[in-house]
Design a protein around this motif. Structure first.
Motif, PDB file in Angstrom:
ATOM      1  N   ASP A  75       0.693  -1.221  -0.085  1.00  0.00           N
ATOM      2  CA  ASP A  75      -0.015  -0.039  -0.107  1.00  0.00           C
ATOM      3  C   ASP A  75       0.854   1.193   0.108  1.00  0.00           C
ATOM      4  OD1 ASP A  75      -2.595   1.275   0.399  1.00  0.00           O
ATOM      5  OD2 ASP A  75      -1.873   1.883   2.351  1.00  0.00           O
ATOM      6  N   ASP A  76       0.685   2.361  -1.120  1.00  0.00           N
ATOM      7  CA  ASP A  76       1.509   3.309  -1.045  1.00  0.00           C
ATOM      8  C   ASP A  76       0.643   4.600  -1.018  1.00  0.00           C
ATOM      9  OD1 ASP A  76       3.175   5.357  -1.548  1.00  0.00           O
ATOM     10  OD2 ASP A  76       3.912   4.384  -3.596  1.00  0.00           O
ATOM     11  N   PRO A  77       0.448   5.273  -0.159  1.00  0.00           N
ATOM     12  CA  PRO A  77      -0.470   6.518  -0.165  1.00  0.00           C
ATOM     13  C   PRO A  77      -0.009   7.483  -1.039  1.00  0.00           C
ATOM     14  CG  PRO A  77       0.828   6.404   1.848  1.00  0.00           C
ATOM     15  CD  PRO A  77       1.034   5.191   1.105  1.00  0.00           C
ATOM     16  N   HIS A  78       1.387   7.416  -1.572  1.00  0.00           N
ATOM     17  CA  HIS A  78       1.809   8.434  -2.417  1.00  0.00           C
ATOM     18  C   HIS A  78       1.886   7.898  -4.000  1.00  0.00           C
ATOM     19  CE1 HIS A  78       2.169  10.981   0.669  1.00  0.00           C
ATOM     20  NE2 HIS A  78       2.986  10.191   1.268  1.00  0.00           N
ATOM     21  N   TYR A  79       1.173   6.657  -4.281  1.00  0.00           N
ATOM     22  CA  TYR A  79       1.367   6.100  -5.596  1.00  0.00           C
ATOM     23  C   TYR A  79       1.008   6.985  -6.512  1.00  0.00           C
ATOM     24  CZ  TYR A  79       0.131   3.088  -9.442  1.00  0.00           C
ATOM     25  OH  TYR A  79      -0.407   2.363 -10.516  1.00  0.00           O
ATOM     26  N   PRO A  80       2.027   6.941  -7.680  1.00  0.00           N
ATOM     27  CA  PRO A  80       2.833   5.926  -8.155  1.00  0.00           C
ATOM     28  C   PRO A  80       4.240   6.281  -7.745  1.00  0.00           C
ATOM     29  CG  PRO A  80       2.468   7.281  -9.779  1.00  0.00           C
ATOM     30  CD  PRO A  80       1.475   7.884  -8.849  1.00  0.00           C
ATOM     31  N   ALA A  81       4.681   6.855  -6.905  1.00  0.00           N
ATOM     32  CA  ALA A  81       6.171   7.426  -6.880  1.00  0.00           C
ATOM     33  C   ALA A  81       6.919   6.412  -6.242  1.00  0.00           C
ATOM     34  CB  ALA A  81       5.904   8.443  -5.330  1.00  0.00           C
ATOM     35  N   ASP A  82       6.417   5.408  -5.481  1.00  0.00           N
ATOM     36  CA  ASP A  82       7.430   4.266  -5.479  1.00  0.00           C
ATOM     37  C   ASP A  82       7.342   3.085  -6.326  1.00  0.00           C
ATOM     38  OD1 ASP A  82       8.676   4.789  -2.720  1.00  0.00           O
ATOM     39  OD2 ASP A  82       6.806   4.548  -1.774  1.00  0.00           O
ATOM     40  N   VAL A  83       6.871   3.215  -7.316  1.00  0.00           N
ATOM     41  CA  VAL A  83       6.806   2.355  -8.506  1.00  0.00           C
ATOM     42  C   VAL A  83       8.329   2.670  -8.992  1.00  0.00           C
ATOM     43  CG1 VAL A  83       5.784   1.668 -10.910  1.00  0.00           C
ATOM     44  CG2 VAL A  83       4.301   2.014  -8.934  1.00  0.00           C
ATOM     45  N   ASP A  84       8.574   3.885  -9.542  1.00  0.00           N
ATOM     46  CA  ASP A  84       9.722   4.313 -10.069  1.00  0.00           C
ATOM     47  C   ASP A  84      11.059   4.076  -9.352  1.00  0.00           C
ATOM     48  OD1 ASP A  84       8.413   5.581 -12.301  1.00  0.00           O
ATOM     49  OD2 ASP A  84       8.326   7.311 -11.406  1.00  0.00           O
ATOM     50  N   ARG A  85      10.805   4.241  -7.819  1.00  0.00           N
ATOM     51  CA  ARG A  85      11.986   3.664  -6.982  1.00  0.00           C
ATOM     52  C   ARG A  85      12.274   2.203  -6.973  1.00  0.00           C
ATOM     53  NH1 ARG A  85      13.224   2.527  -1.834  1.00  0.00           N
ATOM     54  NH2 ARG A  85      11.070   2.294  -1.042  1.00  0.00           N
ATOM     55  N   ALA A  86      11.045   1.428  -7.140  1.00  0.00           N
ATOM     56  CA  ALA A  86      11.161   0.059  -7.060  1.00  0.00           C
ATOM     57  C   ALA A  86      12.048  -0.533  -8.477  1.00  0.00           C
ATOM     58  CB  ALA A  86       9.929  -0.737  -7.173  1.00  0.00           C
ATOM     59  N   VAL A  87      11.441   0.245  -9.526  1.00  0.00           N
ATOM     60  CA  VAL A  87      12.148   0.181 -11.010  1.00  0.00           C
ATOM     61  C   VAL A  87      13.828   0.378 -10.818  1.00  0.00           C
ATOM     62  CG1 VAL A  87      12.606   0.585 -13.309  1.00  0.00           C
ATOM     63  CG2 VAL A  87       9.971  -0.003 -12.198  1.00  0.00           C
ATOM     64  N   ALA A  88      14.106   1.372 -10.178  1.00  0.00           N
ATOM     65  CA  ALA A  88      15.397   2.020 -10.102  1.00  0.00           C
ATOM     66  C   ALA A  88      16.306   1.067  -9.210  1.00  0.00           C
ATOM     67  CB  ALA A  88      15.599   3.230  -9.449  1.00  0.00           C
TER      68      ALA A  88
END
Length: 123
Positions: A75-88
Motif C-alpha cells: 500500500d502506497d499512499p503516494h502511489y505511483p511514486a514508489d513504482v519508479d523507485r522499485a524499478v530503479a
C-alpha cells in the motif's frame, strides 16, 4: 524516503466468496465491509481494527501461467511514486491497472516474483 507502509497478501481467486470465507473462518475474523463477487478483504490495510494479517481476494477468470496466484500487495499512499523507485532498485514494471476502486502497478522483483504497489483510489 519510502512511503510504503503496509501490505496485503493477495490471492487470485476463481471463487472470491469461498476463499475469503475460508480464510476469515480459519483466522477467526470477519470479512471486511464492501466485499462482493470480485473483491473481498480481511484485516491489514483494509481494516486496521482486525487482528488478522491483511489479505485481499481478487476474482480472476483463470490462473494465468507464469503468474503467482499468491503475491504481496504494498500500500502506497503516494502511489505511483514508489513504482519508479522499485524499478530503479531492479524491479521490472509489467502493467498498471485501475479497477474495483483500487489503482496499482504490477512488477517483478529481480528474481521474477510478482508484487503490486498501489492504493485505494482517491475520491
Amino acid at each position: 524516503m519510502a512511503s510504503l507502509a503496509s501490505l496485503s497478501i493477495t490471492f487470485d481467486c476463481l471463487d472470491v466468496e469461498a476463499q475469503s470465507i475460508f480464510w476469515a473462518d480459519l483466522l477467526g475474523t470477519d470479512i471486511d465491509p464492501g466485499a462482493n463477487e470480485f473483491v473481498a478483504s480481511i484485516g491489514g490495510v483494509h481494516n486496521s481494527e482486525s487482528p488478522a494479517p491483511g489479505m485481499l481476494f481478487l476474482k480472476v477468470d483463470e490462473r494465468a501461467e507464469g503468474k503467482n496466484p499468491l503475491h504481496i500487495d504494498l500500500d502506497d499512499p503516494h502511489y505511483p511514486a514508489d513504482v519508479d523507485r522499485a524499478v530503479a532498485l531492479g524491479a521490472h514494471k509489467l502493467a498498471s491497472f485501475d479497477e474495483y476502486g483500487i489503482e496499482w502497478t504490477t512488477l517483478k522483483d529481480p528474481e521474477g516474483n510478482l508484487f503490486d504497489i498501489g492504493r485505494r483510489k482517491l475520491d
